[in-house]
Design an enzyme around this catalytic site. Structure first.
Site, PDB file in Angstrom:
ATOM      1  N   ARG A   1      27.792  36.097  22.011  1.00  0.00           N
ATOM      2  CA  ARG A   1      29.244  35.996  22.139  1.00  0.00           C
ATOM      3  C   ARG A   1      29.902  37.251  21.565  1.00  0.00           C
ATOM      4  NH1 ARG A   1      30.977  31.843  18.807  1.00  0.00           N
ATOM      5  NH2 ARG A   1      32.152  33.221  17.451  1.00  0.00           N
TER       6      ARG A   1
ATOM      7  N   ASP B   1      47.275  48.329  33.808  1.00  0.00           N
ATOM      8  CA  ASP B   1      46.311  47.619  34.652  1.00  0.00           C
ATOM      9  C   ASP B   1      45.897  48.568  35.773  1.00  0.00           C
ATOM     10  OD1 ASP B   1      45.051  46.064  36.633  1.00  0.00           O
ATOM     11  OD2 ASP B   1      46.184  44.265  36.112  1.00  0.00           O
TER      12      ASP B   1
ATOM     13  N   LYS C   1      37.497  42.771  41.304  1.00  0.00           N
ATOM     14  CA  LYS C   1      37.995  43.434  42.499  1.00  0.00           C
ATOM     15  C   LYS C   1      37.133  44.661  42.842  1.00  0.00           C
ATOM     16  CE  LYS C   1      41.002  40.217  41.911  1.00  0.00           C
ATOM     17  NZ  LYS C   1      42.305  40.417  41.301  1.00  0.00           N
TER      18      LYS C   1
HETATM   19  C1  LIG Z   1      42.971  39.908  40.282  1.00  0.00           C
HETATM   20  C2  LIG Z   1      43.808  40.703  39.366  1.00  0.00           C
HETATM   21  C3  LIG Z   1      43.924  40.353  38.008  1.00  0.00           C
HETATM   22  C4  LIG Z   1      43.236  39.137  37.426  1.00  0.00           C
HETATM   23  O1  LIG Z   1      41.854  39.247  37.462  1.00  0.00           O
HETATM   24  P1  LIG Z   1      40.835  37.993  37.517  1.00  0.00           P
HETATM   25  O2  LIG Z   1      39.507  38.640  37.455  1.00  0.00           O
HETATM   26  O3  LIG Z   1      41.107  37.257  38.788  1.00  0.00           O
HETATM   27  O4  LIG Z   1      41.150  37.145  36.321  1.00  0.00           O
HETATM   28  C5  LIG Z   1      44.696  41.174  37.206  1.00  0.00           C
HETATM   29  N1  LIG Z   1      45.341  42.242  37.688  1.00  0.00           N
HETATM   30  C6  LIG Z   1      45.255  42.588  38.991  1.00  0.00           C
HETATM   31  C7  LIG Z   1      45.994  43.794  39.461  1.00  0.00           C
HETATM   32  C8  LIG Z   1      44.500  41.831  39.874  1.00  0.00           C
HETATM   33  O5  LIG Z   1      44.439  42.181  41.167  1.00  0.00           O
END
Ligand SMILES: *Cc1c(COP(=O)(O)O)cnc(C)c1O
Length: 392
Positions: A57, A182, A207
């Protein structure tokens, strides 16, 4: 390897032959606890006086390798990994913010992130301000009024708005804020926010980093100090990634440069083709000269990404007719995969919103979000052509 190209970096960064087995691809350490021959050695590792692992963890050799690779790609000193992108984002915000502090973000942030700012963090006495993504003046004014953390996403989902990371980070640093970006849509192949002044980069590795739709994950990259604070919270919250998922991501990252290069090229060609189509009223892609912040995108990105969106004449009814006719695109909620994926905001990024709320957020009902895969671009264009023709 600072001079190497993106594909060379994706393949070779932080990779080395496993010393125990001579394996080119090191074994996956799918293991909970690590055993020591005596209490003193064990304690040295537990206290961080010697290298090693105690319990997965907290840390694990396979997730360590993933973190080192993504940190190197982002130009960061450190990284830590999470079960999902939302685990990475929520843990970062909960680790860094305290009651009485103020966070500033934009309305077009990812749905889950938006809910953290509007629903979750205010319950803990954190003031959250979300401003219109296209209004740079309003954003700078909100920062100047006091800001402990600035959270940006660029390009945004699903209308591909672009924020000037360098300008925003400079304003935020004037008031002592920590800047989080992000970078899910761009990946470090197309954009490196830390080079532009950001303090932390967050990712949904689900993604483009994963790219194959078979694994979920998240990462946070930045300085040892900031990542250390997020890591400390991750140990407590128990939101760390497991070794099997980390191994899948490590495999995926070797083709990151190759995939992103292809997805950039496919998105650009399809966006250009759609711009001239009579049934399409608008195309949103930072690589097009018609994009309102194309100049900013061209300055801060080395590729414009695999994501774009376009608006159909005829609204949601037209979307319903066109999408099922596509032979080479999945109607699904993910993005960044090797397969082309399409969907309307009403079932993907803005599913929680009502019709009225989507209109207020500037999301037209005729919008289609398109995540370009790695297929041959002529096939993807021919596929769109027949779907638009047949649905007419
Ligand atoms: C999908 C996504 C998230 C969240 O990610 P998960 O892996 O689904 O929790 C955050 N920011 C962006 C830009 C995303 O496309």
């Amino acid at each position: 390897m600072p001079d190497a190209g993106p594909s060379t970096r994706s393949v070779h960064l932080t990779e080395s032959v496993d010393p125990a087995t001579r394996a080119v691809v090191p074994p996956i350490v799918a293991n909970a606890a690590f055993a020591y021959p005596d209490v003193d050695t064990w304690r040295d590792v537990a206290l961080g006086r010697a290298d090693g692992h105690i319990y997965s963890r907290n840390s694990n050799p396979t997730t360590d390798r993933l973190e080192a690779k993504v940190a190197a790609l982002e130009g960061a000193a450190a990284a830590t990994s999470f079960t999902t992108g939302m685990a990475a984002i929520s843990s970062t915000l909960l680790a860094l913010l305290s009651s009485g502090q103020r966070a500033v973000s934009v309305k077009d942030a990812y749905g889950g992130t938006y809910l953290l700012f509007t629903e979750v963090l205010p319950r803990f006495g954190i003031e959250c301000v979300v401003v219109d993504t296209s209004d740079q003046e309003a954003l700078e004014a909100a920062i100047a009024e006091g800001c402990d953390l600035l959270y940006l996403e660029t390009p945004t989902n699903p209308t591909l708005k672009v924020l000037d990371i360098e300008a925003c980070a400079a304003r935020a640093h004037e008031v002592g804020a920590t800047v989080v970006v992000d970078n899910t849509f761009s990946t470090p192949i197309n954009q490196r926010p830390l080079d532009l002044g950001a303090d932390l980069v967050v990712h949904s590795a689900t993604k483009f980093l994963g790219g194959h739709g078979d694994v979920l994950g998240g990462l946070v990259c930045g300085s040892e100090e900031l990542v250390g604070r997020v890591y400390h919270y991750r140990e407590i919250a128990g939101t760390g990634l497991d070794a099997a998922a980390a191994a899948l991501l490590l495999r995926s990252l070797k083709t990151l440069g190759l995939r992103i290069e292809r997805q950039n090229a496919n998105a650009m060609a399809i966006a250009r083709w759609l711009e001239d189509h009579p049934r399409v009223s608008a195309v949103h892609y930072p690589g097009l000269e018609s994009h309102p912040r194309h100049d900013v995108a061209a300055r801060q990105m080395s590729g414009f990404g695999g994501m774009f969106s376009f608006e159909l004449e005829g609204g949601f009814d037209a979307v319903r007719e066109v999408l099922p006719r596509l032979r080479y695109a999945y109607l699904a909620a993910n993005l960044g995969q090797v397969e082309t994926i399409v969907g309307p905001p009403a079932t993907t990024s803005h599913v929680e919103l009502t019709l009225e709320e989507r209109a207020e957020a500037g999301i037209p009902e005729g919008l289609i979000r398109y995540s370009a895969g790695i297929e041959d671009v002529d096939d993807l264009i021919a596929d769109l052509a027949q779907a638009l023709e047949e649905a007419a």
